[in-house]
Write an enzyme that holds these catalytic residues in place. Structure first.
Site, PDB file in Angstrom:
ATOM      1  N   GLN A 248      67.862   9.754 -28.831  1.00  0.00           N
ATOM      2  CA  GLN A 248      66.396   9.886 -28.933  1.00  0.00           C
ATOM      3  C   GLN A 248      65.909  11.298 -28.616  1.00  0.00           C
ATOM      4  O   GLN A 248      64.756  11.624 -28.885  1.00  0.00           O
ATOM      5  CB  GLN A 248      65.701   8.901 -27.983  1.00  0.00           C
ATOM      6  CG  GLN A 248      65.886   7.451 -28.408  1.00  0.00           C
ATOM      7  CD  GLN A 248      65.107   6.540 -27.482  1.00  0.00           C
ATOM      8  OE1 GLN A 248      65.589   6.160 -26.426  1.00  0.00           O
ATOM      9  NE2 GLN A 248      63.880   6.215 -27.864  1.00  0.00           N
TER      10      GLN A 248
ATOM     11  N   HIS B  64      70.789   1.726 -29.052  1.00  0.00           N
ATOM     12  CA  HIS B  64      70.530   3.090 -29.559  1.00  0.00           C
ATOM     13  C   HIS B  64      71.839   3.860 -29.757  1.00  0.00           C
ATOM     14  O   HIS B  64      71.965   4.650 -30.689  1.00  0.00           O
ATOM     15  CB  HIS B  64      69.676   3.888 -28.573  1.00  0.00           C
ATOM     16  CG  HIS B  64      68.187   3.719 -28.753  1.00  0.00           C
ATOM     17  ND1 HIS B  64      67.528   4.080 -29.904  1.00  0.00           N
ATOM     18  CD2 HIS B  64      67.225   3.248 -27.919  1.00  0.00           C
ATOM     19  CE1 HIS B  64      66.225   3.839 -29.765  1.00  0.00           C
ATOM     20  NE2 HIS B  64      66.018   3.322 -28.565  1.00  0.00           N
TER      21      HIS B  64
HETATM   22 NI    NI Z   1      64.189   2.679 -27.767  1.00  0.00          NI
END
Ligand code: NI
Length: 182
Positions: A50, A153
């Site tokens: 991220q 993720h």
């Molecule tokens: Ni997330």
């Protein structure tokens, strides 16, 4: 230093991330920056992809709500949530309890989208630490959910992949717009 959070549509969010093999000063700095970024964005978790880094590394902090779990065991012993937050882990290995539970999730990489996600209610996790030790953690509630969400993720999986078909239809246009960068 806070980092830019990559948004839906960026290919790094769909990568299967590489294991962390060495913990050096750069990695420790990345971890510090990820924690700062998570707090600044008021999130409960953040995974390395991220912030554009495809490594199996994530941070979680759910200490704002001590009632968000019903139990926590660390290395086989009952433990205090606050003692283990923020939680940093590398190369996680998860085992899932049988019972499933739905709750609302969002993601710092998917702005303004929240939806119900059904997941195993409890987990047992092996979470290698920066110092080379391994935390064996058993828990439920929001902590179990956050660890699962962040571990997803690391495999290029987003919570929107796990929502109901009806919710997918409802959110289709919004997600398309977000993925297109607007
Ligand atoms: Ni997330």
């Amino acid at each position: 230093m806070t980092l830019d959070i990559v948004q839906l549509g960026h290919p790094v969010l769909r990568e299967r991330c590489r294991p962390v093999e060495t913990v050096d000063a750069d990695l420790r700095k990345l971890v510090d920056d990820m924690i700062e970024t998570m707090y600044a964005a008021q999130g409960v978790g953040l995974a390395a992809p991220q912030v554009g880094v495809p490594l199996r590394l994530a941070v979680v902090d759910v200490a704002h709500d001590p009632e968000c779990i019903s139990f926590l065991k660390v290395n086989g012993e009952e433990a205090d949530l606050a003692d283990h937050m923020p939680l940093v882990f590398l190369n996680p290995e998860l085992e899932f309890g049988e019972r499933k539970e739905s709750d609302t999730e969002g993601c710092l990489s998917i702005h303004d989208v929240r939806a119900e996600v059904k997941r195993p209610a409890s987990i047992r996790a092996k979470l290698p630490q920066l110092d080379g030790s391994v935390l064996e953690l058993e828990t439920d509630g929001l902590l179990a959910r956050a660890i699962q969400h962040e571990t997803d993720h690391l495999n290029g999986v987003l919570f929107i992949d796990r929502i109901s078909p009806a919710a997918k239809v409802r959110l289709k246009r919004k997600l398309k717009r977000l993925a297109a960068g607007g």
